[in-house]
Structure formats: structure tokens, C-alpha cells
Design a protein around this motif. Structure first.
Motif, PDB file in Angstrom:
ATOM      1  N   LYS A 144       0.861  -1.187   0.000  1.00 26.29           N
ATOM      2  CA  LYS A 144       0.000   0.000   0.000  1.00 26.29           C
ATOM      3  C   LYS A 144       0.892   1.230   0.000  1.00 26.29           C
ATOM      4  O   LYS A 144       1.770   1.374   0.847  1.00 26.29           O
ATOM      5  N   VAL A 145       0.665   2.112  -0.964  1.00 28.76           N
ATOM      6  CA  VAL A 145       1.409   3.369  -1.032  1.00 28.76           C
ATOM      7  C   VAL A 145       0.811   4.311   0.015  1.00 28.76           C
ATOM      8  O   VAL A 145      -0.347   4.713  -0.083  1.00 28.76           O
ATOM      9  N   ILE A 146       1.613   4.631   1.032  1.00 21.75           N
ATOM     10  CA  ILE A 146       1.123   5.473   2.127  1.00 21.75           C
ATOM     11  C   ILE A 146       1.598   6.917   2.013  1.00 21.75           C
ATOM     12  O   ILE A 146       1.238   7.748   2.848  1.00 21.75           O
ATOM     13  N   GLY A 147       2.408   7.191   0.999  1.00 20.82           N
ATOM     14  CA  GLY A 147       2.876   8.554   0.814  1.00 20.82           C
ATOM     15  C   GLY A 147       3.641   8.717  -0.478  1.00 20.82           C
ATOM     16  O   GLY A 147       4.229   7.766  -0.983  1.00 20.82           O
ATOM     17  N   VAL A 148       3.617   9.939  -0.997  1.00 20.44           N
ATOM     18  CA  VAL A 148       4.323  10.281  -2.225  1.00 20.44           C
ATOM     19  C   VAL A 148       5.027  11.610  -1.979  1.00 20.44           C
ATOM     20  O   VAL A 148       4.414  12.557  -1.486  1.00 20.44           O
ATOM     21  N   ALA A 149       6.314  11.669  -2.308  1.00 19.52           N
ATOM     22  CA  ALA A 149       7.088  12.896  -2.127  1.00 19.52           C
ATOM     23  C   ALA A 149       7.726  13.304  -3.442  1.00 19.52           C
ATOM     24  O   ALA A 149       8.161  12.458  -4.216  1.00 19.52           O
ATOM     25  N   HIS A 150       7.805  14.618  -3.652  1.00 20.61           N
ATOM     26  CA  HIS A 150       8.355  15.153  -4.898  1.00 20.61           C
ATOM     27  C   HIS A 150       9.780  15.671  -4.743  1.00 20.61           C
ATOM     28  O   HIS A 150      10.336  16.222  -5.691  1.00 20.61           O
ATOM     29  N   SER A 151      10.365  15.501  -3.558  1.00 20.03           N
ATOM     30  CA  SER A 151      11.756  15.904  -3.341  1.00 20.03           C
ATOM     31  C   SER A 151      12.342  15.042  -2.227  1.00 20.03           C
ATOM     32  O   SER A 151      11.609  14.421  -1.444  1.00 20.03           O
ATOM     33  N   GLY A 152      13.659  15.044  -2.149  1.00 24.99           N
ATOM     34  CA  GLY A 152      14.319  14.269  -1.102  1.00 24.99           C
ATOM     35  C   GLY A 152      13.956  14.770   0.284  1.00 24.99           C
ATOM     36  O   GLY A 152      13.709  13.977   1.199  1.00 24.99           O
ATOM     37  N   LEU A 153      13.911  16.074   0.458  1.00 24.91           N
ATOM     38  CA  LEU A 153      13.576  16.647   1.766  1.00 24.91           C
ATOM     39  C   LEU A 153      12.160  16.266   2.183  1.00 24.91           C
ATOM     40  O   LEU A 153      11.921  15.855   3.324  1.00 24.91           O
ATOM     41  N   GLU A 154      11.238  16.375   1.255  1.00 20.86           N
ATOM     42  CA  GLU A 154       9.852  15.973   1.521  1.00 20.86           C
ATOM     43  C   GLU A 154       9.792  14.476   1.834  1.00 20.86           C
ATOM     44  O   GLU A 154       9.054  14.049   2.724  1.00 20.86           O
ATOM     45  N   GLY A 155      10.588  13.685   1.111  1.00 22.85           N
ATOM     46  CA  GLY A 155      10.632  12.243   1.348  1.00 22.85           C
ATOM     47  C   GLY A 155      11.127  11.900   2.740  1.00 22.85           C
ATOM     48  O   GLY A 155      10.559  11.039   3.418  1.00 22.85           O
TER      49      GLY A 155
END
Length: 54
Positions: A29-40
Motif C-alpha cells: 500500500k502506497v502510504i505517501g508520495v514525495a516530490h523531493s528528497g527533503l519531503e521524502g
């Protein structure tokens, strides 16, 4: 259920990966999506996923 966070700076890649995972790997299950390393990093610390594919 295996929890997954996706990190990539390209929206199309993230959208495609999320669709593939949800359609073909039902135990994930995908519980999150980030568009940058910091956000990740923030998402990883908050949600504690089992997998972060790079």
C-alpha cells in the motif's frame, strides 16, 4: 500489508509507480508520495514505511 513511500521529482514517474504497485502488488500500500528528497525524509520519519524504492 507492506507500507511504501514513493520519492521522485517527476510527477509522471510517481503516478505510474503508484498505479503499478496498487494494481500488481496488492500486498503493498502506497502510504505517501514525495516530490523531493527533503519531503521524502519528512514522510519517512512521520509514517515509518517498510519500503522506500529508489
Amino acid at each position: 500489508m507492506v507500507k511504501v513511500i514513493l520519492v521522485d521529482d517527476e510527477k509522471g514517474i510517481l503516478d505510474g509507480l503508484q498505479i503499478l504497485i496498487e494494481c500488481y502488488i496488492p500486498e503493498c500500500k502506497v502510504i505517501g508520495v514525495a516530490h523531493s528528497g527533503l519531503e521524502g525524509v519528512k514522510l519517512i520519519q512521520e509514517r515509518k514505511p517498510d519500503i522506500v524504492p529508489l
